[in-house]
Design a protein around this motif. Structure first.
Motif, PDB file in Angstrom:
ATOM      1  N   TYR A  10      -8.620  12.525  -2.436  1.00 13.77           N
ATOM      2  CA  TYR A  10      -8.436  11.377  -1.554  1.00 13.77           C
ATOM      3  C   TYR A  10      -8.187  10.119  -2.375  1.00 13.77           C
ATOM      4  CZ  TYR A  10      -9.394   7.622   1.708  1.00 13.77           C
ATOM      5  OH  TYR A  10      -9.304   6.471   2.460  1.00 13.77           O
ATOM      6  N   SER A  11      -8.956   9.945  -3.453  1.00 12.82           N
ATOM      7  CA  SER A  11      -8.792   8.780  -4.320  1.00 12.82           C
ATOM      8  C   SER A  11      -7.407   8.793  -4.970  1.00 12.82           C
ATOM      9  CB  SER A  11      -9.892   8.803  -5.383  1.00 12.82           C
ATOM     10  OG  SER A  11      -9.783   7.681  -6.210  1.00 12.82           O
ATOM     11  N   LEU A  12      -6.997   9.966  -5.422  1.00 11.75           N
ATOM     12  CA  LEU A  12      -5.670  10.111  -6.036  1.00 11.75           C
ATOM     13  C   LEU A  12      -4.569   9.826  -5.015  1.00 11.75           C
ATOM     14  CD1 LEU A  12      -4.109  10.832  -8.575  1.00 11.75           C
ATOM     15  CD2 LEU A  12      -4.213  13.215  -7.876  1.00 11.75           C
ATOM     16  N   GLU A  13      -4.737  10.368  -3.807  1.00 11.87           N
ATOM     17  CA  GLU A  13      -3.770  10.138  -2.735  1.00 11.87           C
ATOM     18  C   GLU A  13      -3.689   8.645  -2.391  1.00 11.87           C
ATOM     19  OE1 GLU A  13      -4.633  11.686   1.263  1.00 11.87           O
ATOM     20  OE2 GLU A  13      -2.807  12.868   0.977  1.00 11.87           O
ATOM     21  N   GLU A  18      -0.894   3.380  -2.853  1.00 10.00           N
ATOM     22  CA  GLU A  18      -0.873   1.995  -3.319  1.00 10.00           C
ATOM     23  C   GLU A  18       0.262   1.784  -4.324  1.00 10.00           C
ATOM     24  OE1 GLU A  18      -4.644   0.672  -4.846  1.00 10.00           O
ATOM     25  OE2 GLU A  18      -5.702   1.371  -3.058  1.00 10.00           O
ATOM     26  N   LEU A  19       0.394   2.728  -5.240  1.00 10.12           N
ATOM     27  CA  LEU A  19       1.471   2.646  -6.233  1.00 10.12           C
ATOM     28  C   LEU A  19       2.831   2.685  -5.547  1.00 10.12           C
ATOM     29  CD1 LEU A  19       2.227   2.514  -9.191  1.00 10.12           C
ATOM     30  CD2 LEU A  19       2.077   5.002  -9.289  1.00 10.12           C
ATOM     31  N   ASP A  21       3.481   1.715  -2.472  1.00  4.39           N
ATOM     32  CA  ASP A  21       3.656   0.411  -1.817  1.00  4.39           C
ATOM     33  C   ASP A  21       4.042  -0.661  -2.833  1.00  4.39           C
ATOM     34  OD1 ASP A  21       3.002   1.534   0.616  1.00  4.39           O
ATOM     35  OD2 ASP A  21       0.936   0.758   0.635  1.00  4.39           O
ATOM     36  N   TYR A  22       3.390  -0.633  -3.993  1.00  3.74           N
ATOM     37  CA  TYR A  22       3.695  -1.598  -5.046  1.00  3.74           C
ATOM     38  C   TYR A  22       5.138  -1.455  -5.525  1.00  3.74           C
ATOM     39  CZ  TYR A  22       3.610  -4.008  -9.526  1.00  3.74           C
ATOM     40  OH  TYR A  22       3.903  -4.834 -10.583  1.00  3.74           O
ATOM     41  N   ILE A  23       5.560  -0.200  -5.745  1.00  5.15           N
ATOM     42  CA  ILE A  23       6.948   0.053  -6.193  1.00  5.15           C
ATOM     43  C   ILE A  23       7.926  -0.393  -5.126  1.00  5.15           C
ATOM     44  CG2 ILE A  23       8.614   1.879  -6.716  1.00  5.15           C
ATOM     45  CD1 ILE A  23       6.281   3.351  -8.150  1.00  5.15           C
ATOM     46  N   THR A  24       7.633  -0.107  -3.870  1.00  4.06           N
ATOM     47  CA  THR A  24       8.504  -0.505  -2.764  1.00  4.06           C
ATOM     48  C   THR A  24       8.611  -2.029  -2.686  1.00  4.06           C
ATOM     49  OG1 THR A  24       7.931   1.488  -1.533  1.00  4.06           O
ATOM     50  CG2 THR A  24       8.863  -0.326  -0.269  1.00  4.06           C
ATOM     51  N   GLU A  25       7.449  -2.706  -2.777  1.00 10.99           N
ATOM     52  CA  GLU A  25       7.435  -4.170  -2.714  1.00 10.99           C
ATOM     53  C   GLU A  25       8.159  -4.767  -3.922  1.00 10.99           C
ATOM     54  OE1 GLU A  25       6.719  -7.974  -1.235  1.00 10.99           O
ATOM     55  OE2 GLU A  25       6.662  -6.027  -0.267  1.00 10.99           O
ATOM     56  N   THR A  26       7.935  -4.210  -5.105  1.00  7.29           N
ATOM     57  CA  THR A  26       8.611  -4.684  -6.312  1.00  7.29           C
ATOM     58  C   THR A  26      10.121  -4.486  -6.186  1.00  7.29           C
ATOM     59  OG1 THR A  26       6.665  -4.179  -7.650  1.00  7.29           O
ATOM     60  CG2 THR A  26       8.740  -4.468  -8.818  1.00  7.29           C
ATOM     61  N   GLY A  27      10.524  -3.326  -5.671  1.00  8.41           N
ATOM     62  CA  GLY A  27      11.947  -3.057  -5.450  1.00  8.41           C
ATOM     63  C   GLY A  27      12.554  -4.047  -4.469  1.00  8.41           C
ATOM     64  N   ARG A  28      11.814  -4.335  -3.391  1.00  8.48           N
ATOM     65  CA  ARG A  28      12.290  -5.307  -2.393  1.00  8.48           C
ATOM     66  C   ARG A  28      12.446  -6.687  -3.024  1.00  8.48           C
ATOM     67  NH1 ARG A  28      10.796  -9.255   0.405  1.00  8.48           N
ATOM     68  NH2 ARG A  28       8.623  -9.249  -0.237  1.00  8.48           N
ATOM     69  N   LYS A  29      11.456  -7.093  -3.841  1.00  7.62           N
ATOM     70  CA  LYS A  29      11.523  -8.396  -4.505  1.00  7.62           C
ATOM     71  C   LYS A  29      12.684  -8.442  -5.494  1.00  7.62           C
ATOM     72  CE  LYS A  29       6.648  -9.636  -4.122  1.00  7.62           C
ATOM     73  NZ  LYS A  29       5.384  -9.841  -4.866  1.00  7.62           N
ATOM     74  N   MET A  30      12.898  -7.342  -6.203  1.00  9.80           N
ATOM     75  CA  MET A  30      14.014  -7.302  -7.161  1.00  9.80           C
ATOM     76  C   MET A  30      15.348  -7.409  -6.435  1.00  9.80           C
ATOM     77  SD  MET A  30      12.720  -4.456  -9.929  1.00  9.80           S
ATOM     78  CE  MET A  30      14.315  -4.348 -10.708  1.00  9.80           C
ATOM     79  N   ILE A  31      15.472  -6.707  -5.308  1.00 11.14           N
ATOM     80  CA  ILE A  31      16.713  -6.782  -4.529  1.00 11.14           C
ATOM     81  C   ILE A  31      16.907  -8.196  -3.985  1.00 11.14           C
ATOM     82  CG2 ILE A  31      17.811  -5.993  -2.390  1.00 11.14           C
ATOM     83  CD1 ILE A  31      16.608  -3.199  -3.023  1.00 11.14           C
TER      84      ILE A  31
END
Length: 104
Positions: A10-13, A18-19, A21-31
Motif C-alpha cells: 500500500y505504501s509503495l502503491e 504520488e510520483l 502525480d508529480y511527474i504529470t504536474e511537472t510535465g504540465r508545467k513544462m508544457i
C-alpha cells in the motif's frame, strides 16, 4: 507478515501514485512553460519585424528630412540671390544699366 507486506505494498502503491502525480504536474508545467516561451519568441519575432519596419521608415524619412533641409537651404539661398539681384537691378535701373548683358 501478510499485514506487513500489505502495508508495504500500500505504501509503495501510494508512493508510485504520488510520483505519477508529480511527474504529470511537472510535465504540465513544462508544457505550459514551453508554450509561454514559444509565445514569447513569436511576440519577440513580431516585435523585431515591427521594429525593423519602423526603423526603415525612420531612415527613409530622415533621408527625406535631409533632402527637405537641403531644399529649404536652397530656397533660402535662391531667395537671397533674388533679393540681391532685385536690389542691384533697382540701383542700376536709375543709371540705365542694361540687365540683358548681365550673366545668368
Amino acid at each position: 507478515m501478510a499485514d506487513e507486506t500489505s502495508h508495504v505494498y500500500y505504501s509503495l502503491e501510494s508512493t508510485v501514485a504520488e510520483l505519477n502525480d508529480y511527474i504529470t504536474e511537472t510535465g504540465r508545467k513544462m508544457i505550459a512553460s514551453a508554450n509561454v516561451f514559444t509565445e514569447g519568441m513569436e511576440e519577440l519575432k513580431k516585435n523585431r519585424e515591427e521594429s525593423l519596419k519602423l526603423f526603415s521608415y525612420l531612415v527613409i524619412n530622415m533621408r527625406g528630412i535631409g533632402r527637405g533641409i537641403s531644399l529649404l537651404e536652397a530656397r533660402k539661398k535662391t531667395s537671397y540671390v533674388n533679393r540681391w539681384l532685385k536690389e542691384r537691378s533697382d540701383e542700376h535701373s536709375a543709371t540705365g544699366f542694361d540687365q540683358s548683358a548681365a550673366p545668368n
